[in-house]
Motif scaffolding. Structure first.
Motif, PDB file in Angstrom:
ATOM      1  N   GLU A   8     -54.394 -16.389 -71.468  1.00 39.10           N
ATOM      2  CA  GLU A   8     -53.121 -16.134 -72.138  1.00 39.10           C
ATOM      3  C   GLU A   8     -52.923 -14.633 -72.355  1.00 39.10           C
ATOM      4  O   GLU A   8     -51.824 -14.122 -72.171  1.00 39.10           O
ATOM      5  CB  GLU A   8     -53.023 -16.868 -73.469  1.00 39.10           C
ATOM      6  CG  GLU A   8     -51.704 -16.529 -74.153  1.00 39.10           C
ATOM      7  CD  GLU A   8     -51.160 -17.636 -75.007  1.00 39.10           C
ATOM      8  OE1 GLU A   8     -51.087 -17.420 -76.218  1.00 39.10           O
ATOM      9  OE2 GLU A   8     -50.819 -18.692 -74.463  1.00 39.10           O
ATOM     10  N   ALA A  11     -51.766 -13.198 -69.180  1.00 38.95           N
ATOM     11  CA  ALA A  11     -50.372 -13.581 -68.925  1.00 38.95           C
ATOM     12  C   ALA A  11     -49.411 -12.741 -69.776  1.00 38.95           C
ATOM     13  O   ALA A  11     -48.341 -12.350 -69.299  1.00 38.95           O
ATOM     14  CB  ALA A  11     -50.167 -15.070 -69.208  1.00 38.95           C
ATOM     15  N   ASP A 107     -45.474 -22.025 -80.854  1.00 37.45           N
ATOM     16  CA  ASP A 107     -44.475 -21.730 -79.828  1.00 37.45           C
ATOM     17  C   ASP A 107     -44.170 -20.241 -79.660  1.00 37.45           C
ATOM     18  O   ASP A 107     -43.303 -19.885 -78.869  1.00 37.45           O
ATOM     19  CB  ASP A 107     -43.182 -22.494 -80.115  1.00 37.45           C
ATOM     20  CG  ASP A 107     -42.597 -22.152 -81.482  1.00 37.45           C
ATOM     21  OD1 ASP A 107     -43.301 -21.539 -82.305  1.00 37.45           O
ATOM     22  OD2 ASP A 107     -41.427 -22.492 -81.710  1.00 37.45           O
ATOM     23  N   LYS A 138     -43.023 -18.971 -76.103  1.00 37.19           N
ATOM     24  CA  LYS A 138     -43.583 -19.701 -74.977  1.00 37.19           C
ATOM     25  C   LYS A 138     -42.478 -20.579 -74.394  1.00 37.19           C
ATOM     26  O   LYS A 138     -41.819 -21.325 -75.121  1.00 37.19           O
ATOM     27  CB  LYS A 138     -44.769 -20.542 -75.438  1.00 37.19           C
ATOM     28  CG  LYS A 138     -45.898 -19.689 -76.001  1.00 37.19           C
ATOM     29  CD  LYS A 138     -47.003 -20.540 -76.582  1.00 37.19           C
ATOM     30  CE  LYS A 138     -48.046 -19.656 -77.242  1.00 37.19           C
ATOM     31  NZ  LYS A 138     -49.107 -20.428 -77.892  1.00 37.19           N
ATOM     32  N   ASP A 140     -41.428 -22.678 -70.561  1.00 32.54           N
ATOM     33  CA  ASP A 140     -41.589 -23.049 -69.149  1.00 32.54           C
ATOM     34  C   ASP A 140     -42.815 -22.409 -68.497  1.00 32.54           C
ATOM     35  O   ASP A 140     -42.719 -21.846 -67.401  1.00 32.54           O
ATOM     36  CB  ASP A 140     -40.331 -22.695 -68.355  1.00 32.54           C
ATOM     37  CG  ASP A 140     -39.094 -23.429 -68.857  1.00 32.54           C
ATOM     38  OD1 ASP A 140     -39.241 -24.595 -69.283  1.00 32.54           O
ATOM     39  OD2 ASP A 140     -38.004 -22.843 -68.819  1.00 32.54           O
ATOM     40  N   GLY A 141     -43.930 -22.448 -69.172  1.00 33.03           N
ATOM     41  CA  GLY A 141     -45.157 -21.899 -68.614  1.00 33.03           C
ATOM     42  C   GLY A 141     -45.233 -20.385 -68.646  1.00 33.03           C
ATOM     43  O   GLY A 141     -46.157 -19.800 -68.110  1.00 33.03           O
ATOM     44  N   GLY A 142     -44.256 -19.741 -69.259  1.00 27.04           N
ATOM     45  CA  GLY A 142     -44.239 -18.283 -69.368  1.00 27.04           C
ATOM     46  C   GLY A 142     -43.768 -17.869 -70.746  1.00 27.04           C
ATOM     47  O   GLY A 142     -44.057 -18.544 -71.735  1.00 27.04           O
TER      48      GLY A 142
END
Length: 166
Positions: A8, A11, A107, A138, A140-142
């Motif tokens: 994470e 990312a 979130d 957070k 949609d995976g991004g």
């Protein structure tokens, strides 16, 4: 740091680097797409007592947009050459360091990082540097930027400050 936290963190860094790259490459639409529709974008000013202003509604800010509409309007003026302060557009180089996750919620993630931007225009190169506090949602995976507060440390500048400087 466990493997999931490390992934994470990587990312988050990749997201922040991508935002900087979009600014450097003048990729305005992909840059705007990184912001949630209700994202607040705020750069407070320093007051006479060397403290940051803390209320964008009643105190001076260097930049304040209560949502993405303000950023969209700014980009429209840049792209359509309706901003004399942005013509010609400067060449910029953003550097991001000291990325630190301050808090993680179910979130959102609160992040702090430092930046240094070089901006070249009219044979002059300016330096802008400071600290950013950003809340990433957070999605949609991004991530999407939900709130961004920029503390510009060199606030005595000789030109209009704009979104591509920071």
């Amino acid at each position: 740091m466990n493997a999931a936290a490390s992934m994470e963190y990587n990312a988050i860094c990749a997201f922040l680097y991508r935002e900087a790259r979009h600014l450097d490459d003048r990729e305005w639409e992909p840059w705007l797409a990184l912001y949630a529709p209700d994202a607040e974008y705020w750069m407070p000013a320093w007051d006479d007592d060397d403290r940051l202003t803390d209320d964008p509604q009643s105190q001076i800010s260097l930049i304040y947009y209560p949502n993405r509409n303000g950023l969209e309007d700014r980009v429209f003026r840049i792209k359509t050459e309706r901003s004399s302060a942005s013509m010609p557009e400067p060449r910029t180089n953003h550097m991001i360091t000291n990325v630190e996750v301050l808090a993680e919620h179910s979130d959102t993630v609160d992040v702090r990082y430092n930046f240094h931007t070089l901006s070249h225009r009219y044979k002059l190169t300016d330096h802008f540097f400071g600290t950013v506090f950003v809340t990433l949602r957070k999605a949609d995976g991004g991530f999407l930027i939900g709130r961004k507060k920029i503390v510009l440390k060199n606030d005595y500048i000789r030109q209009v400050i704009d979104v591509y400087h920071i």
